[in-house]
Design a protein around this motif. Structure first.
Motif, PDB file in Angstrom:
ATOM      1  N   ALA A  48      14.090  -1.287  -8.898  1.00  0.00           N
ATOM      2  CA  ALA A  48      13.538  -1.223  -7.538  1.00  0.00           C
ATOM      3  C   ALA A  48      12.167  -1.893  -7.496  1.00  0.00           C
ATOM      4  O   ALA A  48      11.840  -2.599  -6.531  1.00  0.00           O
ATOM      5  CB  ALA A  48      13.439   0.229  -7.079  1.00  0.00           C
ATOM      6  N   GLN A  49      11.386  -1.711  -8.549  1.00  0.00           N
ATOM      7  CA  GLN A  49      10.071  -2.344  -8.618  1.00  0.00           C
ATOM      8  C   GLN A  49      10.214  -3.873  -8.650  1.00  0.00           C
ATOM      9  O   GLN A  49       9.498  -4.583  -7.949  1.00  0.00           O
ATOM     10  CB  GLN A  49       9.320  -1.871  -9.861  1.00  0.00           C
ATOM     11  N   GLY A  50      11.146  -4.352  -9.431  1.00  0.00           N
ATOM     12  CA  GLY A  50      11.379  -5.798  -9.517  1.00  0.00           C
ATOM     13  C   GLY A  50      11.802  -6.384  -8.176  1.00  0.00           C
ATOM     14  O   GLY A  50      11.327  -7.450  -7.769  1.00  0.00           O
ATOM     15  N   LEU A  51      12.690  -5.682  -7.468  1.00  0.00           N
ATOM     16  CA  LEU A  51      13.151  -6.143  -6.154  1.00  0.00           C
ATOM     17  C   LEU A  51      12.005  -6.139  -5.146  1.00  0.00           C
ATOM     18  O   LEU A  51      11.870  -7.073  -4.341  1.00  0.00           O
ATOM     19  CB  LEU A  51      14.305  -5.277  -5.657  1.00  0.00           C
ATOM     20  N   LEU A  52      11.184  -5.096  -5.194  1.00  0.00           N
ATOM     21  CA  LEU A  52      10.052  -5.014  -4.276  1.00  0.00           C
ATOM     22  C   LEU A  52       9.059  -6.147  -4.535  1.00  0.00           C
ATOM     23  O   LEU A  52       8.598  -6.807  -3.595  1.00  0.00           O
ATOM     24  CB  LEU A  52       9.343  -3.661  -4.413  1.00  0.00           C
ATOM     25  N   THR A  61       0.795  -1.228   0.000  1.00  0.00           N
ATOM     26  CA  THR A  61       0.000   0.000   0.000  1.00  0.00           C
ATOM     27  C   THR A  61       0.827   1.279   0.000  1.00  0.00           C
ATOM     28  O   THR A  61       0.316   2.329  -0.372  1.00  0.00           O
ATOM     29  CB  THR A  61      -0.956   0.038   1.209  1.00  0.00           C
ATOM     30  N   THR A  62       2.097   1.189   0.405  1.00  0.00           N
ATOM     31  CA  THR A  62       2.925   2.394   0.479  1.00  0.00           C
ATOM     32  C   THR A  62       4.084   2.349  -0.524  1.00  0.00           C
ATOM     33  O   THR A  62       4.246   3.265  -1.337  1.00  0.00           O
ATOM     34  CB  THR A  62       3.485   2.570   1.900  1.00  0.00           C
ATOM     35  N   GLU A  63       4.870   1.292  -0.446  1.00  0.00           N
ATOM     36  CA  GLU A  63       6.069   1.208  -1.293  1.00  0.00           C
ATOM     37  C   GLU A  63       5.736   1.022  -2.773  1.00  0.00           C
ATOM     38  O   GLU A  63       6.339   1.661  -3.634  1.00  0.00           O
ATOM     39  CB  GLU A  63       6.959   0.048  -0.813  1.00  0.00           C
ATOM     40  N   ARG A  64       4.801   0.130  -3.063  1.00  0.00           N
ATOM     41  CA  ARG A  64       4.454  -0.157  -4.463  1.00  0.00           C
ATOM     42  C   ARG A  64       3.957   1.103  -5.186  1.00  0.00           C
ATOM     43  O   ARG A  64       4.462   1.422  -6.272  1.00  0.00           O
ATOM     44  CB  ARG A  64       3.423  -1.279  -4.519  1.00  0.00           C
ATOM     45  N   PRO A  65       3.021   1.867  -4.612  1.00  0.00           N
ATOM     46  CA  PRO A  65       2.587   3.095  -5.298  1.00  0.00           C
ATOM     47  C   PRO A  65       3.714   4.130  -5.449  1.00  0.00           C
ATOM     48  O   PRO A  65       3.777   4.846  -6.454  1.00  0.00           O
ATOM     49  CB  PRO A  65       1.476   3.641  -4.407  1.00  0.00           C
ATOM     50  N   ALA A  66       4.605   4.197  -4.465  1.00  0.00           N
ATOM     51  CA  ALA A  66       5.714   5.155  -4.550  1.00  0.00           C
ATOM     52  C   ALA A  66       6.634   4.815  -5.720  1.00  0.00           C
ATOM     53  O   ALA A  66       7.074   5.710  -6.464  1.00  0.00           O
ATOM     54  CB  ALA A  66       6.503   5.169  -3.239  1.00  0.00           C
ATOM     55  N   ILE A  67       6.910   3.535  -5.905  1.00  0.00           N
ATOM     56  CA  ILE A  67       7.783   3.126  -7.020  1.00  0.00           C
ATOM     57  C   ILE A  67       7.066   3.346  -8.351  1.00  0.00           C
ATOM     58  O   ILE A  67       7.682   3.790  -9.324  1.00  0.00           O
ATOM     59  CB  ILE A  67       8.248   1.672  -6.848  1.00  0.00           C
ATOM     60  N   SER A  68       5.775   3.077  -8.399  1.00  0.00           N
ATOM     61  CA  SER A  68       5.014   3.320  -9.633  1.00  0.00           C
ATOM     62  C   SER A  68       5.063   4.794 -10.015  1.00  0.00           C
ATOM     63  O   SER A  68       5.183   5.145 -11.195  1.00  0.00           O
ATOM     64  CB  SER A  68       3.554   2.889  -9.457  1.00  0.00           C
ATOM     65  N   LYS A  69       4.990   5.661  -9.007  1.00  0.00           N
ATOM     66  CA  LYS A  69       5.063   7.107  -9.244  1.00  0.00           C
ATOM     67  C   LYS A  69       6.441   7.488  -9.796  1.00  0.00           C
ATOM     68  O   LYS A  69       6.545   8.297 -10.718  1.00  0.00           O
ATOM     69  CB  LYS A  69       4.778   7.851  -7.942  1.00  0.00           C
TER      70      LYS A  69
END
Length: 156
Positions: free
Chosen positions: A54-58, A23-31
């Motif tokens: 970073a998205q792949g690692l997350l 809910t927090t990290e995924r949207p931040a990386i998408s942004k």
């Protein structure tokens, strides 16, 4: 993946961490990816490459944690006794060589934290203590040789 034993508290913490990542990290990386994409040519855009990595690692971390949850078995804390050392016991041991006393709680691997004196059940020391009674001396093979620990107390 192998079955992982957890306490209810450890299970809850893991679920909360997954929720935070989603809910927090995924949207931040998408942004970050969207902002980098807006800057033009993607073939030479280091910001875009870094954000995608970073998205792949997350996503890999989230998948690993969800897999851990899927294979988790909760430990019934009511069935834990103190006659012999077992998981979730707090064990006070004395190093027979230097008389140093230490107290550790033996926990599942996913909940281990030496700063909180929580030792993973699969470590050599914990494995050597399992099944021993108060007064027993455990001879444990560690990378530096053999250590002897006397079990002073077992509690919950």
């Amino acid at each position: 993946m192998a079955i992982t034993y957890m306490t209810a508290e450890g299970y809850k913490k893991l679920k909360e961490e997954i929720n935070t990542l989603e809910t927090t990290e995924r949207p931040a990386i998408s942004k970050q990816i969207a902002e980098a994409r807006d800057k033009g040519d993607l073939s030479e855009n280091a910001e875009y490459d870094a954000a995608k990595e970073a998205q792949g690692l997350l996503e890999a971390k989230i998948a690993q944690m969800k897999n851990l949850l899927a294979n988790a078995r909760l430990i019934n804390e009511d069935s834990i006794g103190t006659d012999v050392v077992q998981i979730l016991n707090k064990v006070t041991i004395r190093n027979t060589k230097n008389n140093q006393k230490m107290t550790y709680t033996i926990v599942a691997e996913s909940e281990a934290n030496l700063k909180e004196n929580k030792m993973a059940v699969n470590t050599p020391i914990a494995q050597g203590l399992m099944g021993k009674k108060v007064g027993d001396v455990a001879e444990i093979k560690v990378p530096s040789g053999i250590m002897s620990f006397e079990i002073m107390d077992i509690s919950l």
